[in-house]
Design a protein around this motif. Structure first.
Motif, mmCIF file in Angstrom:
data_model
loop_
_atom_site.group_PDB
_atom_site.id
_atom_site.type_symbol
_atom_site.label_atom_id
_atom_site.label_comp_id
_atom_site.label_asym_id
_atom_site.label_seq_id
_atom_site.Cartn_x
_atom_site.Cartn_y
_atom_site.Cartn_z
ATOM 1 N N ALA A 190 48.905 1.760 41.858
ATOM 2 C CA ALA A 190 47.761 2.240 40.879
ATOM 3 C C ALA A 190 47.585 3.565 40.491
ATOM 4 C CB ALA A 190 46.456 1.575 41.680
ATOM 5 N N ARG A 191 48.882 4.179 40.656
ATOM 6 C CA ARG A 191 48.768 5.709 40.320
ATOM 7 C C ARG A 191 48.562 6.092 39.114
ATOM 8 N NH1 ARG A 191 53.576 3.547 39.616
ATOM 9 N NH2 ARG A 191 55.050 3.840 38.138
ATOM 10 N N ASP A 192 48.553 5.385 38.005
ATOM 11 C CA ASP A 192 48.156 5.529 36.810
ATOM 12 C C ASP A 192 46.597 5.544 36.467
ATOM 13 O OD1 ASP A 192 47.842 2.806 36.735
ATOM 14 O OD2 ASP A 192 48.861 2.587 34.960
ATOM 15 N N ALA A 193 45.861 5.074 37.430
ATOM 16 C CA ALA A 193 44.529 5.100 37.240
ATOM 17 C C ALA A 193 43.539 6.240 36.750
ATOM 18 C CB ALA A 193 43.863 4.390 38.242
ATOM 19 N N PHE A 216 42.219 15.410 31.831
ATOM 20 C CA PHE A 216 42.356 14.346 33.006
ATOM 21 C C PHE A 216 41.887 13.234 32.434
ATOM 22 C CE2 PHE A 216 39.708 11.861 36.161
ATOM 23 C CZ PHE A 216 40.458 11.859 36.940
ATOM 24 N N GLN A 217 42.622 12.185 32.612
ATOM 25 C CA GLN A 217 42.579 10.732 32.165
ATOM 26 C C GLN A 217 42.289 9.814 33.385
ATOM 27 O OE1 GLN A 217 42.926 10.210 28.742
ATOM 28 N NE2 GLN A 217 43.112 12.600 28.706
ATOM 29 N N ALA A 223 40.234 2.295 39.018
ATOM 30 C CA ALA A 223 40.270 2.852 40.407
ATOM 31 C C ALA A 223 39.301 2.145 41.267
ATOM 32 C CB ALA A 223 39.863 4.319 40.062
ATOM 33 N N PHE A 224 37.979 1.998 40.677
ATOM 34 C CA PHE A 224 37.017 1.402 41.686
ATOM 35 C C PHE A 224 37.492 0.057 42.114
ATOM 36 C CE2 PHE A 224 33.052 -1.211 41.949
ATOM 37 C CZ PHE A 224 32.406 -0.392 42.985
#
Length: 328
Positions: A190-193, A216-217, A223-224
């Motif tokens: 999930a690194r692209d969150a 920042f994106q 993420a949640f």
């Protein structure tokens, strides 16, 4: 691993003088007054001026922590920087803070530890290990972040909630304090969150930066969702390692990621609201400075006292979950 006979003897924080109210965010985004606070649960946040650099704010927070601890810069054995975003790539923010504290000729180790929003917890664990091994007796750990410079106002979900600030602690050998347990887990699928692409070797001015790469994106929902999937099991394991029941925790200091994340933690983990430090509405998400700022608030407001047990817990880009049980 438990680290006994080391104590957080001082805490300190610094907030920029400029306060950005939610109604000003509404005006910037063309929203009705009150919309930002209603959507995101934030009333205000602090925005650093050009003079309030990361190292300047960190030095101010460090001096406040040293005043509480009853020590001065010359008494330090080590400085650990724990910022989510560095002031500059080279040298480290810790080196800049060392110089600001008048220690530029001291030779004491000063370097950075980065785990984005959970940098403080990782640096505090490292400080405990250094003290446990006898390599240091008094360590300064600081976090200082200026989120405002990298916000994308085309993504109000992120731009509206991030604030600037710094916080620090002094950790010393001896005393009745302890780190009862610590854990950290990363789920990089999930690194692209949460991403800030520019600033490293892949995306930089020399090769050209595409629009948005220097901002920042964040996919807040993703993420949640990921954090919520792992956090309950993570917390259960951490409590087991610390040999502490959740009802025995005197104070919970969560990462102030969002109003939703704090309220979700209290509800689903059955935490008593009076034991949870929730200052998100007035400071927002300060990245790595979030947890130590909330910790300083807990100490100075009297909600965390000597001998009390504190749970420091949160999530970060990665996606990572991390926590620490401390006897203050």
């Amino acid at each position: 691993m438990t680290f006994n006979n080391l104590t957080i003897t001082g805490t300190g924080s610094y907030l920029p003088s400029n306060v950005l109210a939610s109604r000003e965010i509404d005006a910037r985004l063309g929203w009705p007054t009150g919309d930002c606070e209603s959507r995101f649960g934030i009333a205000s946040r602090h925005v650093a001026s050009p003079e309030e650099t990361s190292s300047m704010m960190a030095a101010k927070a460090a001096l406040a922590a040293m005043e509480m601890a009853g020590c001065k810069p010359a008494d330090l054995d080590m400085i650990l920087g724990a910022c989510g975003v560095m002031e500059q790539p080279i040298p480290s923010t810790a080196a800049l803070v060392q110089e600001r504290l008048g220690l530029g000729h001291s030779g004491i180790p000063a370097f950075d530890v980065n785990a984005t929003c959970l940098s403080f917890l990782q640096a505090l664990d490292l400080a405990a290990m250094q003290i446990h091994l006898g390599r240091a007796r008094r360590v300064l750990v600081f976090s200082s972040d200026i989120a405002s410079v990298g916000l994308d106002w085309d993504q109000p979900e992120a731009a509206a909630i991030f604030g600037d600030g710094a916080a620090a602690v002094i950790v010393e050998a001896g005393g009745e304090g302890a780190i009862l347990a610590h854990d950290f887990q990363t789920y990089s699928y999930a690194r692209d969150a949460c991403v800030l692409a520019a600033g490293g070797t892949r995306v930089n001015p020399a090769r050209g930066i595409e629009q948005g790469q220097d901002r920042f994106q964040m996919d807040g929902a993703k993420a949640f969702k990921i954090a919520s999937r792992y956090l309950p099991r993570f917390l259960s394991s951490l409590l087991s390692k610390a040999r502490v029941r959740i009802d025995e925790v005197d104070c919970v200091v969560p990462h102030q990621a969002s109003a939703l994340s704090v309220s979700h933690a209290m509800r689903n983990l059955r935490l008593r609201p009076d034991r949870v430090i929730d200052i998100f509405a007035r400071i927002g998400n300060q990245i790595a400075a979030s947890i130590p700022t909330a910790l300083d608030h807990a100490v100075r407001s009297g909600r965390l006292g000597r001998g009390d047990t504190a749970l420091l817990i949160g999530t970060s880009a990665g996606i990572s979950v991390g926590g620490m049980m401390v006897r203050f």
